[in-house]
Design a protein around this motif. Sequence first.
Motif, PDB file in Angstrom:
ATOM      1  N   ALA A   1       0.851  -1.247   0.039  1.00  0.00           N
ATOM      2  CA  ALA A   1       0.117  -0.068   0.040  1.00  0.00           C
ATOM      3  C   ALA A   1       0.805   1.009   0.112  1.00  0.00           C
ATOM      4  CB  ALA A   1      -1.055   0.081   0.967  1.00  0.00           C
ATOM      5  N   GLY A   2       1.930   1.092   0.796  1.00  0.00           N
ATOM      6  CA  GLY A   2       2.803   2.313   0.662  1.00  0.00           C
ATOM      7  C   GLY A   2       3.558   2.724  -0.712  1.00  0.00           C
ATOM      8  N   LEU A   3       3.543   1.669  -1.508  1.00  0.00           N
ATOM      9  CA  LEU A   3       4.208   1.722  -2.666  1.00  0.00           C
ATOM     10  C   LEU A   3       3.287   1.903  -3.616  1.00  0.00           C
ATOM     11  CD1 LEU A   3       6.629  -1.236  -2.831  1.00  0.00           C
ATOM     12  CD2 LEU A   3       7.184   0.981  -2.595  1.00  0.00           C
ATOM     13  N   GLY A   4       1.997   2.386  -3.379  1.00  0.00           N
ATOM     14  CA  GLY A   4       1.131   3.053  -4.320  1.00  0.00           C
ATOM     15  C   GLY A   4       0.031   1.895  -4.865  1.00  0.00           C
TER      16      GLY A   4
ATOM     17  N   ARG B   1      -2.766  -0.448  -5.711  1.00  0.00           N
ATOM     18  CA  ARG B   1      -4.222  -0.301  -5.384  1.00  0.00           C
ATOM     19  C   ARG B   1      -5.031  -1.628  -4.629  1.00  0.00           C
ATOM     20  NH1 ARG B   1      -6.910   3.622  -8.094  1.00  0.00           N
ATOM     21  NH2 ARG B   1      -5.730   4.956  -9.506  1.00  0.00           N
TER      22      ARG B   1
END
Length: 272
Positions: free
Chosen positions: A177-180, A182
Amino acid sequence: MPRGVWALPPVAVLGLLFLYPLALVVQQSLTPDGGSGGTFDAYAGVFGSRAFREALGTTVWLAVGATLGCLVLGFTLALIIAFVPFPGARAVAKFIDVFLSFPSFLITLALLFLYGTVGMANGLVTEFTGAAEGPFHFLTTPWGVLLAEITYFTPFVIRPLLAAFSQLDTAQLEVAAGLGARPARIVRQVILPEALPALGAGGSLVLVMCLNEFGIVLFTGAKDVTTLPMLIYGKAILESDYPAACVVAVVNIAISVGLFGLYRVVSKRAGA
């Protein structure tokens, strides 16, 4: 005293209560009806009958369809229970454990109260429209049996999935989630690979149980739906054709044992 001696009593009890009746079924399937004819005449008659082929086909497609439905619905519900915080999530997980102890005909009766000919849904429609009967009649069709089986057996998929999700390192989800990433990508690339063994174990178990399901088909009143267990019942109880019933039972047992062996292999890989 040798250790093997202590194994004799349970083996003897197992043989008396299970193996001996099973041997009688096999023997009866090889016994000509009326005492005349060849040993495999009953097998030839059953395998050559249209009723057996249709029952086998119906059993397979219902079992496969219900298993696929349980996998999709079970995976979705397990994701929601495990990863979507909502009040009562733990109570829902506990209820699933209780649901596993329910008899299958109880779920079928519940569906009959809802969607039966005189069920709540049809009653509401006839009350507001004044029609002679409601529009819902699918419970007595193969689709009604399929719905009942998916409803009843889905918790057998949810349970191993919840156990697998509880072992999942949440740090992987936080990093993704921290790396973007979805949510759909996280489910596809992080959660799903970890859930595949549990999905395989739950799916193979559901496949075995759907193959041998009798109560759901009987209680839905689907007269045109004949599965292998229903065919055994018809041959033995209604027609008193015991050799044919035993032949169908032997086939059902052979398929079930093969699928159970698959379930055990998948369960070991899943750590169940």
